[in-house]
Design a protein around this motif. Sequence first.
Motif, PDB file in Angstrom:
ATOM      1  N   VAL B  58       9.069  -6.245  -1.199  1.00 27.99           N
ATOM      2  CA  VAL B  58       8.653  -7.650  -1.255  1.00 27.99           C
ATOM      3  C   VAL B  58       9.570  -8.511  -0.412  1.00 27.99           C
ATOM      4  O   VAL B  58       9.127  -9.433   0.285  1.00 27.99           O
ATOM      5  CB  VAL B  58       8.623  -8.121  -2.726  1.00 27.99           C
ATOM      6  N   GLN B  59      10.869  -8.183  -0.443  1.00 23.85           N
ATOM      7  CA  GLN B  59      11.838  -8.951   0.348  1.00 23.85           C
ATOM      8  C   GLN B  59      11.473  -8.908   1.829  1.00 23.85           C
ATOM      9  O   GLN B  59      11.397  -9.934   2.496  1.00 23.85           O
ATOM     10  CB  GLN B  59      13.231  -8.360   0.135  1.00 23.85           C
ATOM     11  N   ILE B  60      11.214  -7.700   2.333  1.00 25.04           N
ATOM     12  CA  ILE B  60      10.909  -7.585   3.760  1.00 25.04           C
ATOM     13  C   ILE B  60       9.547  -8.196   4.061  1.00 25.04           C
ATOM     14  O   ILE B  60       9.361  -8.901   5.051  1.00 25.04           O
ATOM     15  CB  ILE B  60      10.986  -6.116   4.194  1.00 25.04           C
ATOM     16  N   MET B  61       8.581  -7.937   3.153  1.00 24.64           N
ATOM     17  CA  MET B  61       7.233  -8.450   3.390  1.00 24.64           C
ATOM     18  C   MET B  61       7.212  -9.975   3.393  1.00 24.64           C
ATOM     19  O   MET B  61       6.631 -10.603   4.271  1.00 24.64           O
ATOM     20  CB  MET B  61       6.331  -7.934   2.275  1.00 24.64           C
TER      21      MET B  61
ATOM     22  N   GLY C 121       4.893   3.697  -1.255  1.00 21.90           N
ATOM     23  CA  GLY C 121       4.427   3.943   0.103  1.00 21.90           C
ATOM     24  C   GLY C 121       3.557   2.852   0.688  1.00 21.90           C
ATOM     25  O   GLY C 121       3.749   2.438   1.833  1.00 21.90           O
ATOM     26  N   VAL C 122       2.614   2.349  -0.115  1.00 22.18           N
ATOM     27  CA  VAL C 122       1.715   1.320   0.410  1.00 22.18           C
ATOM     28  C   VAL C 122       2.490   0.049   0.706  1.00 22.18           C
ATOM     29  O   VAL C 122       2.285  -0.600   1.743  1.00 22.18           O
ATOM     30  CB  VAL C 122       0.581   1.059  -0.605  1.00 22.18           C
ATOM     31  N   LEU C 123       3.444  -0.278  -0.182  1.00 18.32           N
ATOM     32  CA  LEU C 123       4.252  -1.478   0.052  1.00 18.32           C
ATOM     33  C   LEU C 123       5.109  -1.309   1.307  1.00 18.32           C
ATOM     34  O   LEU C 123       5.316  -2.267   2.057  1.00 18.32           O
ATOM     35  CB  LEU C 123       5.147  -1.746  -1.151  1.00 18.32           C
ATOM     36  N   TYR C 124       5.600  -0.082   1.513  1.00 21.33           N
ATOM     37  CA  TYR C 124       6.369   0.197   2.732  1.00 21.33           C
ATOM     38  C   TYR C 124       5.519  -0.076   3.966  1.00 21.33           C
ATOM     39  O   TYR C 124       5.976  -0.703   4.929  1.00 21.33           O
ATOM     40  CB  TYR C 124       6.831   1.648   2.692  1.00 21.33           C
ATOM     41  N   LEU C 182       1.217   7.360  -1.376  1.00 22.41           N
ATOM     42  CA  LEU C 182       0.106   7.830  -0.551  1.00 22.41           C
ATOM     43  C   LEU C 182      -0.191   9.305  -0.787  1.00 22.41           C
ATOM     44  O   LEU C 182      -1.344   9.727  -0.728  1.00 22.41           O
ATOM     45  CB  LEU C 182       0.418   7.576   0.913  1.00 22.41           C
ATOM     46  N   SER C 183       0.859  10.100  -1.086  1.00 19.72           N
ATOM     47  CA  SER C 183       0.582  11.523  -1.303  1.00 19.72           C
ATOM     48  C   SER C 183      -0.221  11.725  -2.588  1.00 19.72           C
ATOM     49  O   SER C 183      -1.120  12.567  -2.642  1.00 19.72           O
ATOM     50  CB  SER C 183       1.890  12.297  -1.358  1.00 19.72           C
ATOM     51  N   GLU C 184       0.080  10.919  -3.619  1.00 17.33           N
ATOM     52  CA  GLU C 184      -0.706  11.023  -4.849  1.00 17.33           C
ATOM     53  C   GLU C 184      -2.137  10.552  -4.630  1.00 17.33           C
ATOM     54  O   GLU C 184      -3.076  11.106  -5.187  1.00 17.33           O
ATOM     55  CB  GLU C 184      -0.061  10.188  -5.964  1.00 17.33           C
TER      56      GLU C 184
END
Lengths: 109, 179, 385
Positions: B58-61, C121-124, C182-184
């Motif tokens: 969230v910080q980076i986003m 993963g999705v947030l990444y 994502l793998s799940e």
Amino acid sequence: MIPVEHVLGLSAILFLIGTVGALTRRNIIVLLMCIELMLNAASLAFVGFNRLWPVKEAGATVSALNGQVFVLMVIVVATAEVAVGLGIVISLFRNRDSMNVEDVSLLKW
Amino acid sequence: MTIEVALFYVFALVAVLGALGLLLNFRNLVAGAICLVATMVSLGAIYVLLGAYFLAAVQIMVYAGAIVVVFLFVIMLLNIRTDVFTPSQQLLFKIFGILIAGFVLFQFLTAIAGGLPAFPTTPDGFGGYRDIAGALFARGDAREGTQVVGDFILPFEIASLLLLAAIVGSVVLAKRRLE
Amino acid sequence: MLTGVIVKIAFVFAMIMGLFAPLMTWVERKQSAVMQDRIGANRADIAGITLLGLLHPLTDVIKLITKEDVVPLGANRLLHLISPLLAVVPALISFAVIPFGGTYQLGEGTYNLVVADCDWGVLYLFAIGSIAAYGTILSGWASNNNWSLLGSLRGSAQMISYEVCMGLSLVGVMMVFGTLKLSEMSHAQDTTFRLLGFLELFGWVSVLPWWVDWIRVPNWGIFLQPLGCIMFLTAIMAENKRPPFDQPEGESEIIAGYFTEYSGMRFGLFYTAEFVEVVVIAGIMTAIFLGGWSIPYLSTQTIIDGVSSVIGTSIATILCIVLHVLTFWIKVCFMIWVQMGLRWLLPRFRYDQLMDLCWKNMLPLSLANIVVTALILLWIDGMAR
């Protein structure tokens, strides 16, 4: 394990830089950015405390996320502040054609 | 020193350098904003090292991806090529700034010197809000992810209202008057 | 452990930079030629052998590297230098969380075919995607050119706007699969579900004919969240700034947009970033909506159970790995083809249409999608209880 004291120290340093910037710089946008920096420093301290106190009391099994939830709220407030603040900056620039906070002194007595 | 701690110091250094870059860069607003991005991103990395993965994303986003981008957008929209560098006239402000800096430093040092307590001494769950929320809404289950909507449902809802108010406020402020 | 990660990184990097990125330039030229009824790129040759124009990527690279590297007068040299890097690096590292194969038991060890198997993963992906905006913004600013500035203004506004829709359109999928990993997600798509199975919840199971059980659909995101899939593809293509969303570049309006003042390999890096992002988009779409590495109607367990009696479990697992990785890249190729086709099919949006599409159509639709998905999930949960 990262020492929490050092996390707090980093937080204090960032907060100091933000404070000095907010009090000495004259450019409105830089001012807002310094305020963001101060909010970030506070968030970092919260995350550090969350790391220091992973549970609420001795023997508790549920991990505490109070610090992280605080940071979430800080981020929400920061977002709202930037949205409104930059709106003010834009309308100010349209009316005054200046970025200098010292030019905006109509309400000053 | 494990690799984790070493990475922490590296990112801490980057964060401090970025903050100093923002503070001391008088000529170029955009470069200042980029310095701020460096600080934000390294803080996100430090959150990862501290185990707060969601907050890191969230910080980076939000900070690096949205807030500073909006700052840059405004700088470009208003086309400010160089910063208006007028040194502050008021000595009072400088003294005040140094005083506050000293106060924060003093607070920090006393807090560290006393040693940190083993468990939080402050009231739990945003003070008394938890009881209000418990009375108003059903408590969520104890899984970590649902804590935001369990214990903290009231602050959470208030935050959403705040965001709504900010959206409306910024639209009203920034829009041109259509006569 | 570490060597495994290095091998996986090397594999992904080789696939993207070694195979897909160079081939994309050829595919783009060739597909546009086919769609416009031309012959297309076929001139580059070594001793008369043209290989269907496959030598063009090579000549492109030679041309880009040997061109003069121009930095315009009055440009901010440092920002001008780093902004192509800021464009290409996020595109490359976002492939880290995309699984190109499942998790396999082979002898003693467990092998997980994804570089970084993050819980978030999705947030990444969202975080890295939001960083990608800096390449666009800074390049326009640093060039000291009004057209570039216009391009990067358009680009930053477009990317911030579509990031919102991109995030919200994926919330439905996150709720359906109940994970951000994502793998799940890919693993959950390795099954099928009965298309009419929900009728059971009404208590109609006795009146249904027996063959209804056999109408099965792969448990893919595109079948569970069709609206979310379409909106996500639209939003992420707008993030990539390729036609029909190439407002920031808009050749007919603002020369070449944000990279007007770039030449040589710096320009090449922007182009590489664009092509790598096409592959990344295809990878994300595959992993989340098209079943990832899974083969429709043929789950991992079925394959291993079916052939292990003939060739042994370990060879069956290796066969599974090969088949799954192949399936993944075939699906990626399909998604790349879809994106290339859309690029040449649709004309460029006008700027107000672009913003209208995001804020007035996609945002309300994605919010409605979230609410409806949540209601249906709650309803199924209550019925099944």
